[in-house]
Design a protein around this motif. Structure first.
Motif, PDB file in Angstrom:
ATOM      1  N   LYS A  29      30.281 -96.859 -57.614  1.00  0.00           N
ATOM      2  CA  LYS A  29      29.821 -96.715 -58.990  1.00  0.00           C
ATOM      3  C   LYS A  29      29.434 -98.077 -59.548  1.00  0.00           C
ATOM      4  CE  LYS A  29      31.010 -94.088 -63.149  1.00  0.00           C
ATOM      5  NZ  LYS A  29      32.046 -93.261 -63.792  1.00  0.00           N
ATOM      6  N   LEU A  30      28.198 -98.199 -60.022  1.00  0.00           N
ATOM      7  CA  LEU A  30      27.694 -99.434 -60.615  1.00  0.00           C
ATOM      8  C   LEU A  30      27.527 -99.219 -62.109  1.00  0.00           C
ATOM      9  CD1 LEU A  30      24.961-100.379 -57.979  1.00  0.00           C
ATOM     10  CD2 LEU A  30      27.220-101.399 -58.222  1.00  0.00           C
ATOM     11  N   PHE A  31      28.168-100.099 -62.907  1.00  0.00           N
ATOM     12  CA  PHE A  31      28.084 -99.983 -64.357  1.00  0.00           C
ATOM     13  C   PHE A  31      26.899-100.793 -64.880  1.00  0.00           C
ATOM     14  CE2 PHE A  31      32.452 -98.972 -63.298  1.00  0.00           C
ATOM     15  CZ  PHE A  31      32.690 -97.842 -64.083  1.00  0.00           C
ATOM     16  N   ARG A  32      26.625-100.653 -66.169  1.00  0.00           N
ATOM     17  CA  ARG A  32      25.461-101.313 -66.780  1.00  0.00           C
ATOM     18  C   ARG A  32      25.528-102.823 -66.600  1.00  0.00           C
ATOM     19  NH1 ARG A  32      25.140 -99.891 -72.776  1.00  0.00           N
ATOM     20  NH2 ARG A  32      24.991 -97.778 -71.928  1.00  0.00           N
ATOM     21  N   LYS A  33      26.715-103.384 -66.746  1.00  0.00           N
ATOM     22  CA  LYS A  33      26.848-104.840 -66.587  1.00  0.00           C
ATOM     23  C   LYS A  33      26.537-105.277 -65.154  1.00  0.00           C
ATOM     24  CE  LYS A  33      31.843-104.695 -65.713  1.00  0.00           C
ATOM     25  NZ  LYS A  33      33.165-105.193 -66.126  1.00  0.00           N
ATOM     26  N   ASP A  34      26.886-104.406 -64.164  1.00  0.00           N
ATOM     27  CA  ASP A  34      26.573-104.718 -62.772  1.00  0.00           C
ATOM     28  C   ASP A  34      25.069-104.708 -62.546  1.00  0.00           C
ATOM     29  OD1 ASP A  34      29.352-104.746 -62.080  1.00  0.00           O
ATOM     30  OD2 ASP A  34      29.314-102.557 -62.053  1.00  0.00           O
ATOM     31  N   LEU A  35      24.392-103.749 -63.158  1.00  0.00           N
ATOM     32  CA  LEU A  35      22.944-103.642 -63.010  1.00  0.00           C
ATOM     33  C   LEU A  35      22.247-104.852 -63.637  1.00  0.00           C
ATOM     34  CD1 LEU A  35      22.582 -99.842 -63.851  1.00  0.00           C
ATOM     35  CD2 LEU A  35      22.533-100.896 -61.593  1.00  0.00           C
ATOM     36  N   ARG A  36      22.748-105.282 -64.805  1.00  0.00           N
ATOM     37  CA  ARG A  36      22.163-106.460 -65.454  1.00  0.00           C
ATOM     38  C   ARG A  36      22.334-107.701 -64.589  1.00  0.00           C
ATOM     39  NH1 ARG A  36      20.203-105.831 -70.317  1.00  0.00           N
ATOM     40  NH2 ARG A  36      20.853-104.095 -71.657  1.00  0.00           N
ATOM     41  N   ARG A  37      23.508-107.819 -63.967  1.00  0.00           N
ATOM     42  CA  ARG A  37      23.776-108.972 -63.107  1.00  0.00           C
ATOM     43  C   ARG A  37      22.833-108.968 -61.900  1.00  0.00           C
ATOM     44  NH1 ARG A  37      28.678-107.804 -61.769  1.00  0.00           N
ATOM     45  NH2 ARG A  37      29.568-108.533 -63.727  1.00  0.00           N
ATOM     46  N   ILE A  38      22.561-107.781 -61.362  1.00  0.00           N
ATOM     47  CA  ILE A  38      21.668-107.659 -60.204  1.00  0.00           C
ATOM     48  C   ILE A  38      20.256-108.097 -60.582  1.00  0.00           C
ATOM     49  CG2 ILE A  38      20.534-105.988 -58.686  1.00  0.00           C
ATOM     50  CD1 ILE A  38      23.206-104.408 -58.734  1.00  0.00           C
ATOM     51  N   VAL A  42      26.054 -94.697 -56.303  1.00  0.00           N
ATOM     52  CA  VAL A  42      25.353 -94.861 -55.023  1.00  0.00           C
ATOM     53  C   VAL A  42      26.200 -94.208 -53.940  1.00  0.00           C
ATOM     54  CG1 VAL A  42      24.411 -96.484 -53.337  1.00  0.00           C
ATOM     55  CG2 VAL A  42      24.296 -97.007 -55.785  1.00  0.00           C
ATOM     56  N   SER A  43      25.614 -93.244 -53.217  1.00  0.00           N
ATOM     57  CA  SER A  43      26.337 -92.535 -52.150  1.00  0.00           C
ATOM     58  C   SER A  43      25.689 -92.816 -50.808  1.00  0.00           C
ATOM     59  CB  SER A  43      26.331 -91.019 -52.401  1.00  0.00           C
ATOM     60  OG  SER A  43      26.968 -90.713 -53.618  1.00  0.00           O
ATOM     61  N   ARG A  44      26.533 -92.986 -49.803  1.00  0.00           N
ATOM     62  CA  ARG A  44      26.038 -93.212 -48.437  1.00  0.00           C
ATOM     63  C   ARG A  44      25.943 -91.870 -47.722  1.00  0.00           C
ATOM     64  NH1 ARG A  44      27.275 -97.124 -44.385  1.00  0.00           N
ATOM     65  NH2 ARG A  44      25.701 -96.903 -42.753  1.00  0.00           N
ATOM     66  N   SER A  45      24.731 -91.447 -47.407  1.00  0.00           N
ATOM     67  CA  SER A  45      24.552 -90.152 -46.755  1.00  0.00           C
ATOM     68  C   SER A  45      25.102 -90.197 -45.333  1.00  0.00           C
ATOM     69  CB  SER A  45      23.071 -89.756 -46.733  1.00  0.00           C
ATOM     70  OG  SER A  45      22.320 -90.687 -46.001  1.00  0.00           O
ATOM     71  N   GLU A  85      22.997 -89.789 -59.215  1.00  0.00           N
ATOM     72  CA  GLU A  85      23.580 -90.178 -57.928  1.00  0.00           C
ATOM     73  C   GLU A  85      22.448 -90.474 -56.953  1.00  0.00           C
ATOM     74  OE1 GLU A  85      26.567 -88.440 -54.461  1.00  0.00           O
ATOM     75  OE2 GLU A  85      26.634 -87.616 -56.487  1.00  0.00           O
ATOM     76  N   ILE A  86      22.466 -91.673 -56.409  1.00  0.00           N
ATOM     77  CA  ILE A  86      21.407 -92.117 -55.504  1.00  0.00           C
ATOM     78  C   ILE A  86      21.935 -92.130 -54.075  1.00  0.00           C
ATOM     79  CG2 ILE A  86      19.894 -94.035 -54.894  1.00  0.00           C
ATOM     80  CD1 ILE A  86      19.930 -94.827 -57.868  1.00  0.00           C
ATOM     81  N   LEU A  87      21.284 -91.380 -53.181  1.00  0.00           N
ATOM     82  CA  LEU A  87      21.681 -91.315 -51.776  1.00  0.00           C
ATOM     83  C   LEU A  87      20.916 -92.359 -50.978  1.00  0.00           C
ATOM     84  CD1 LEU A  87      21.815 -87.469 -51.113  1.00  0.00           C
ATOM     85  CD2 LEU A  87      23.739 -89.037 -51.087  1.00  0.00           C
ATOM     86  N   ILE A 137      22.413-102.041 -49.645  1.00  0.00           N
ATOM     87  CA  ILE A 137      21.762-101.530 -50.849  1.00  0.00           C
ATOM     88  C   ILE A 137      20.595-102.457 -51.171  1.00  0.00           C
ATOM     89  CG2 ILE A 137      22.013-100.935 -53.286  1.00  0.00           C
ATOM     90  CD1 ILE A 137      24.998-100.592 -52.817  1.00  0.00           C
ATOM     91  N   TRP A 138      19.413-101.874 -51.306  1.00  0.00           N
ATOM     92  CA  TRP A 138      18.212-102.631 -51.646  1.00  0.00           C
ATOM     93  C   TRP A 138      17.900-102.453 -53.125  1.00  0.00           C
ATOM     94  CZ3 TRP A 138      15.070-105.520 -48.184  1.00  0.00           C
ATOM     95  CH2 TRP A 138      15.525-105.516 -46.860  1.00  0.00           C
ATOM     96  N   LEU A 139      17.200-103.420 -53.675  1.00  0.00           N
ATOM     97  CA  LEU A 139      16.810-103.368 -55.084  1.00  0.00           C
ATOM     98  C   LEU A 139      16.011-102.100 -55.368  1.00  0.00           C
ATOM     99  CD1 LEU A 139      17.074-105.105 -57.652  1.00  0.00           C
ATOM    100  CD2 LEU A 139      14.824-106.068 -57.125  1.00  0.00           C
ATOM    101  N   SER A 140      15.167-101.721 -54.426  1.00  0.00           N
ATOM    102  CA  SER A 140      14.316-100.538 -54.603  1.00  0.00           C
ATOM    103  C   SER A 140      15.102 -99.234 -54.532  1.00  0.00           C
ATOM    104  CB  SER A 140      13.201-100.525 -53.552  1.00  0.00           C
ATOM    105  OG  SER A 140      13.762-100.513 -52.249  1.00  0.00           O
ATOM    106  N   ASP A 141      16.364 -99.292 -54.060  1.00  0.00           N
ATOM    107  CA  ASP A 141      17.191 -98.091 -54.060  1.00  0.00           C
ATOM    108  C   ASP A 141      17.580 -97.696 -55.483  1.00  0.00           C
ATOM    109  OD1 ASP A 141      17.233 -97.790 -51.278  1.00  0.00           O
ATOM    110  OD2 ASP A 141      18.935 -99.150 -51.061  1.00  0.00           O
ATOM    111  N   LEU A 142      17.682 -98.704 -56.360  1.00  0.00           N
ATOM    112  CA  LEU A 142      18.138 -98.458 -57.724  1.00  0.00           C
ATOM    113  C   LEU A 142      17.008 -98.448 -58.743  1.00  0.00           C
ATOM    114  CD1 LEU A 142      21.229-100.874 -57.726  1.00  0.00           C
ATOM    115  CD2 LEU A 142      21.176 -98.463 -57.110  1.00  0.00           C
ATOM    116  N   PHE A 143      15.982 -99.279 -58.497  1.00  0.00           N
ATOM    117  CA  PHE A 143      14.924 -99.462 -59.503  1.00  0.00           C
ATOM    118  C   PHE A 143      13.558 -99.108 -58.929  1.00  0.00           C
ATOM    119  CE2 PHE A 143      18.325-102.455 -60.526  1.00  0.00           C
ATOM    120  CZ  PHE A 143      18.532-102.222 -61.870  1.00  0.00           C
ATOM    121  N   TYR A 144      12.641 -98.813 -59.850  1.00  0.00           N
ATOM    122  CA  TYR A 144      11.235 -98.649 -59.484  1.00  0.00           C
ATOM    123  C   TYR A 144      10.403 -99.364 -60.533  1.00  0.00           C
ATOM    124  CZ  TYR A 144      10.683 -95.141 -63.189  1.00  0.00           C
ATOM    125  OH  TYR A 144      10.617 -94.516 -64.398  1.00  0.00           O
TER     126      TYR A 144
END
Length: 325
Positions: free
Chosen positions: A77-86, A104-107, A41-43, A49-56
């Motif tokens: 909730k982002l699934f694998r297919k969503d991540l590939r599309r991004i 992805v959670s909004r604090s 879970e990413i806060l 949502i920025w690319l750097s929020d999900l990937f490094y």
């Protein structure tokens, strides 16, 4: 000759396409390799949502916005297919992941209910009533959220109160330093309240009630029934007839005046007028509490007079007293 020219043109186009495709492939391969962040879970705090929020990546890469963040306190909730599309929409590489999804959670933080309640009460008291009031909201689970690290300012834009039913409706504006305004409609009921004396600790039966034993509690006027003690004067020099619980309203039937003079006891009697002051002793015919008028017998003459109780075994003869017997 014409056929030869056509073949040459087709070969040129094919080579150009292969070069372009190879160039894009090489460009993609030379781009930084992304890795999905390990947290399930990413806060995030931003409304995007920025690319750097999900990937490094081990290499520096150009960050960009990939979508809107969920509402405050909500999850996406982002699934694998969503991540590939991004990733596919960027010039970057991603080797993929065994994980099926990432959340992805909004604090956010909750605006304290006492701040909201006090703001509403202040607006209603200033605009609609002269009494002190307290309010109850229709939504018992009311939660107002703002960005976690933002400072909020709360004000009432509009308010309405039905004087007959006590029902109110207010429009509250929540403005935060994150530039996210919220206009929220709050509905509920207002109740007039008054301070009432209550014990601040347990008082046992027969115990004398002192000023230090009493505190003040604000209660709704409709809760104040007939026969309930409403002032300190009604408690001083009184004794609890039964155990009194801390914080609960006291009924008149729960207390009785303290007996400063018991029946048959000797009483010091004082008599004063403009010309003289006398003191003598008598015997009480009946018990008495402070300021109560009782009958006292002269042990020598056996005559009975009236006197007002001043304190323990002390009374003053009334100026207009008459000999009763």
């Amino acid at each position: 000759m014409q056929n030869k020219t056509t073949i040459t043109l087709l070969l040129t186009i094919m080579m150009s396409c292969l070069v372009t495709s190879f160039g894009n492939s090489q460009s993609k391969k030379s781009s930084p390799l992304l890795h999905l962040k390990p947290a399930k879970e990413i806060l995030i705090e931003s409304d995007k949502i920025w690319l750097s929020d999900l990937f490094y990546s081990d290499r520096e890469f150009k960050d960009k916005i990939i979508g809107d963040a969920p509402e405050l306190g909500k999850k996406l909730k982002l699934f694998r297919k969503d991540l590939r599309r991004i990733v596919k929409a960027s010039p970057l590489n991603w080797s993929g992941s065994l994980r099926k999804s990432v959340v992805v959670s909004r604090s956010a933080k909750q605006v304290p209910m006492n701040i909201i309640r006090n703001t509403v009460v202040k607006a209603l008291e200033q605009n609609h009533v002269n009494d002190e009031i307290e309010v109850e909201f229709n939504d018992r689970n009311l939660k107002i959220l703002v960005p976690k690290n933002a400072e909020e300012a709360i004000r009432v834009l509009q308010s309405h109160l039905d004087q007959r039913t006590g029902r109110f409706e207010v429009v509250v504006n929540i403005n935060s330093t994150a530039n996210e305004d919220q206009n929220i409609i709050l509905k509920g009921k207002a109740f007039a309240i008054i301070p009432m004396p209550v014990p601040n600790k347990h008082i046992g039966a027969g115990q004398l009630i002192n000023k230090k034993d009493i505190t003040w509690r604000k209660v709704r006027i409709k809760q104040q029934s007939f026969g309930v003690v409403g002032s300190m004067e009604q408690l001083l020099d009184h004794v609890a007839k039964r155990p009194l619980t801390a914080g609960r309203l006291i009924r008149m039937s729960d207390v009785r005046p303290q007996q400063l003079i018991k029946k048959g006891e000797f009483v010091t009697l004082h008599f004063k007028n403009k010309t003289m002051s006398l003191s003598t002793r008598g015997v009480s015919v009946e018990p008495g509490s402070r300021n109560q008028v009782i009958r006292v017998k002269n042990p020598r003459s056996k005559r009975i007079i009236e006197a007002r109780v001043l304190g323990p075994n002390t009374a003053v003869v009334l100026p207009t007293t008459t000999i009763l017997r």
